[in-house]
Design an enzyme around this catalytic site. Structure first.
Site, PDB file in Angstrom:
ATOM      1  CG  HIS A 106      -0.412  -0.099   2.525  1.00  0.00           C
ATOM      2  ND1 HIS A 106       0.468   0.834   2.994  1.00  0.00           N
ATOM      3  CD2 HIS A 106      -0.569  -1.008   3.525  1.00  0.00           C
ATOM      4  CE1 HIS A 106       0.826   0.523   4.228  1.00  0.00           C
ATOM      5  NE2 HIS A 106       0.225  -0.608   4.573  1.00  0.00           N
ATOM      6  CG  HIS A 115       3.856  -1.418   2.522  1.00  0.00           C
ATOM      7  ND1 HIS A 115       2.776  -2.169   2.137  1.00  0.00           N
ATOM      8  CD2 HIS A 115       3.990  -1.622   3.854  1.00  0.00           C
ATOM      9  CE1 HIS A 115       2.297  -2.810   3.190  1.00  0.00           C
ATOM     10  NE2 HIS A 115       3.015  -2.495   4.241  1.00  0.00           N
ATOM     11  CB  CYS A 123       0.317  -8.387  19.278  1.00  0.00           C
ATOM     12  SG  CYS A 123      -0.468  -7.726  17.786  1.00  0.00           S
ATOM     13  CB  CYS A 138       3.294  -6.490  16.869  1.00  0.00           C
ATOM     14  SG  CYS A 138       2.220  -5.127  17.228  1.00  0.00           S
ATOM     15  CB  CYS A 147      -2.202  -5.353  20.090  1.00  0.00           C
ATOM     16  SG  CYS A 147      -0.939  -4.385  19.250  1.00  0.00           S
ATOM     17  CG  HIS A 167      -1.898  -4.837  15.015  1.00  0.00           C
ATOM     18  ND1 HIS A 167      -0.628  -4.736  15.521  1.00  0.00           N
ATOM     19  CD2 HIS A 167      -1.769  -4.910  13.670  1.00  0.00           C
ATOM     20  CE1 HIS A 167       0.246  -4.770  14.518  1.00  0.00           C
ATOM     21  NE2 HIS A 167      -0.429  -4.868  13.403  1.00  0.00           N
ATOM     22  CE  LYS A 200      -4.195   2.227  12.300  1.00  0.00           C
ATOM     23  NZ  LYS A 200      -4.335   1.185  13.172  1.00  0.00           N
ATOM     24  CE  LYS A 244      -7.014  -4.996   1.306  1.00  0.00           C
ATOM     25  NZ  LYS A 244      -6.388  -6.242   0.901  1.00  0.00           N
TER      26      LYS A 244
END
Ligand code: MSP
Length: 672
Positions: free
Chosen positions: A20, A23, A128, A131, A146, A149, A304, A307
């Site tokens: 995405h 990255h 997690c 992570c 977490c 996440h 944020k 998806k």
């Protein structure tokens, strides 16, 4: 000129999903840094790759019904294709399921074991999977979620090999002390240091409850902890660890390198790189990297990326619509490296029109027609420069120096700011000299001067934008009659070390570099990106339209005029309020009240500001805080130290607070 080798890496991406824009930001930043260093004449190597082991990948493969190896093989393609499509020229692409990686990762493990740093034990802890990391009980949110996440952590009880990380705490602190540039930016380094200073726990480095990983050399019932496996990629890809002479790339770029080894990472994985990785290397008796450059996170139109929110942006289709180099430019300019930043389609178009079309593209178009009309298509020589031309050339030289300094320290956005200072200055110069008038009045000598100095500035700019926008830079150079700029080891091609001789160059007029996007095209583009529609449907059902507004009662309460009278908006505007980031803080000796702060205001150097907040804050507690600063207050001395601004704060009977922001807005932005 630096001729020492430069080795730079991206994180290796998890293959559980497609790449995405976040990255892409990381990979493009590394590509820009690598291209820059290569242009400076350094032997340069750029590594990227994929993190293919671990529970997260194993589970994802199960979900899609594929054996894990087939799954990761299938996912590798989209990453490679994305980086190719985005003009990222990596030298190597490593996958942790490759044999070359597995055997060398095992070697590193063996060295750690031989150093007496590995022992077998049992643990019970929170983990997690998102992570791929253990969590401290105190870090978890309610319901054992977490914090990153927001998903429940799993309670894991297992026999496992441990690494004596705790033993390395003091050694790490010593190392940080001796290497103050080890983590950039400074604020993030401070976070790392305080984490280590609190004390480190030993780290479980093997797992037995699943087997998608690298088996441990002596105990194949265990697979290597995925972060240990992954971090070693930076070395295994070069063929290390190896004895001198066995692996030439490893010798050149790591073991025997007198140059730099730089890892670029997101802020979420900084600890792994700045704590675990150096500790593993210390244990294995191997050389440590030079610098970890940590960047922030991208949000999408203020939200944020995820998806489930439907705002997950794959970079390639976007680049196909807006242009690869435009996307690269936008990401590098918009986001303050080290800080969180927002990707907004509208901002992208605004920057495109303002900085690329009206700024750089226009500058070229402002001289080309006159070169054809008056100089037979050839750039004239610069004779007898006046103060105006000198001023512009001075700016161009300064910008080459400044941008180089920012790129040397890994801050691409500031380098672009410095480059655009010349673009702005050059356009201002054109406004002053009015070549269209000179052309009309046939003042050819004066016109020649204008053209020559702009051509020269553009040639310098074309060199400086090459790392950011390689294709556009080549197109700009082609129109100026210059060949594309390719790096050459041992030759500094930044416009400090070498320049293009522009006199007599035959220009080659071509399509506009950055055609303006008008309102209609903007609406179409936004729609094709799926933005306009969403924004419309997300709008509140009945916004206050003009008509309704007229019917609203004016409910402003009656106010009596303040004592000193009202000020006009223009008066308020005189106060330059800026958002600052505190990067250092210490007490001023013999004063309870005063703290000496270093505050990053997006300028070349952080300012020194003295603030009377010492009774309310411990220095260590406010490093990393964003504050509002009066930036144009006249400097004044306090206790022998100069204060270059003022930090705003507010208090009542129960407490005191500096003014801050509720998002990670980049330092230097104007508060209005
Ligand atoms: N596999 C590990 C890294 C191992 S390196 C030895 C990993 N992978 S990841 O795919 O989850 O993340 C890779 C990088 O992408 C991280 O540096 C992370 O910070 C970055 N980003 C993920 N989402 C991002 C944004 N929204 N914005 C910017 N970068 C982001 O972690």
């Amino acid at each position: 000129m630096k001729t020492t080798p430069f080795y730079i890496t991206t994180p290796i991406y998890y293959v559980n999903d497609e790449p995405h824009i976040g990255h892409a930001y990381s990979t493009i930043a590394v590509d820009v840094m690598a291209r820059y260093e290569a242009l400076r004449g350094r032997p340069t190597r750029f590594l990227t790759g994929l993190d293919e082991h671990g529970l997260k990948i194993e589970r994802r493969a199960q979900e899609v019904g594929l054996p894990p190896q087939d799954f990761v093989d299938k996912m590798a393609g989209p990453f490679k294709r994305a980086w190719d499509a985005l003009g990222c020229r990596y030298d190597d692409f490593i996958r942790t399921t490759e044999e070359r990686h597995k055997v060398r990762a095992q070697k590193i493990f063996e060295r750690m074991r031989d150093a007496g740093d590995i022992y077998l034990d049992e643990y019970e802890d929170w983990y997690c999977v998102g992570c791929e990391s253990f969590k401290l009980e105190r870090e978890l949110l309610e319901g054992n979620l977490c914090p990153d996440h927001k998903r429940p952590c799993e309670r894991i009880r297992e026999r496992s090999y441990f690494f004596k990380l705790s033993k390395y705490g003091p050694k790490l602190l010593e190392f940080y002390e001796a290497n103050p540039q080890f983590v950039a930016p400074e604020g993030r380094f401070n976070e790392v240091k305080s984490f280590v200073a609190e004390g480190l726990r030993d780290l479980s480095v093997s797992r037995t409850s699943f087997d998608w990983g690298i088996p441990l050399p002596d105990d194949p019932d265990h697979v290597m902890y995925v972060w240990l496996d992954a971090l070693t990629n930076y070395m295994t890809a070069l063929g290390g660890p190896a004895a001198r002479g066995e692996a030439p790339l490893y010798d050149e770029f790591w073991a025997a390198s007198e140059g730099s080894i730089v890892h670029v990472v997101g802020k979420d994985i900084l600890r792994f790189h700045a704590i675990y990785w150096p500790a593993f290397l210390m244990s294995a008796g191997l050389k440590l990297p030079t610098q970890i450059r940590a960047h922030g996170w991208l949000t999408i139109n203020g939200e944020k990326m995820s998806k489930s929110l439907g705002n997950f942006i794959p970079p390639v289709p976007l680049a196909e619509k807006v242009g690869v180099d435009v996307l690269r430019y936008y990401l590098m300019r918009e986001v303050g490296f080290g800080h969180d930043g927002d990707f907004s389609h509208k901002n992208l178009i605004a920057r495109y029109n303002g900085e690329l079309a009206n700024g750089l593209g226009n500058l070229l178009n402002r001289i080309l027609p006159f070169i054809e009309k008056h100089f037979e298509g050839k750039i004239p020589a610069l004779k007898r420069a006046t103060e105006l031309e000198e001023g512009l050339m001075q700016k161009a030289r300064e910008s080459a120096e400044k941008s180089a300094r920012f790129l040397d320290s890994g801050v691409p956005n500031r380098a672009l700011d410095a480059i655009w200072e010349v673009v702005a200055r050059a356009n201002w110069y054109v406004d002053q000299t009015e070549p269209w008038r000179l052309s009309k009045e046939e003042k050819v000598e004066e016109l020649a001067r204008v053209i020559a100095v702009i051509a020269e500035s553009l040639a310098r700019i074309s060199r400086m934008i090459t790392p950011f926008m390689p294709e556009k830079a080549a197109a700009l150079r082609a129109q100026l009659g210059l060949p594309a700029l390719e790096p050459l080891v041992g030759e500094d091609r930044w416009p400090l070390g070498s320049l293009d001789d522009m006199t007599g160059r035959a220009i080659v007029r071509d399509a506009a570099l950055f055609p303006r996007i008008d309102k209609k095209a903007e609406a179409e583009l936004l729609e094709s990106l799926g933005v306009a529609e969403k924004a419309a449907s997300a709008a509140p059902p009945a916004p206050i339209k003009e008509k309704k507004k007229a019917k609203l009662d004016d409910e402003a309460p009656a106010l009596s005029e303040p004592e000193g009278g009202y000020i006009e908006f223009g008066d308020f505007e005189k106060v330059d309020l800026r958002l600052g980031l505190i990067v250092r803080a210490e007490r001023v000796p013999k004063s309870d009240k005063l703290l000496r702060l270093r505050i990053d205001l997006g300028e070349e150097d952080a300012r020194q500001i003295l603030a009377g907040i010492g009774e309310h804050y411990e220095p260590e507690s406010i490093v990393g805080r964003r504050v509002v600063v009066v930036a144009n207050l006249a400097p004044r001395k306090m206790m022998g130290l100069t204060s270059q601004g003022m930090v705003l704060a507010v208090s009542d009977d129960s407490g005191f607070s500096t003014l801050t922001v509720d998002r990670e807005i980049a330092a230097g932005n104007r508060v209005s």
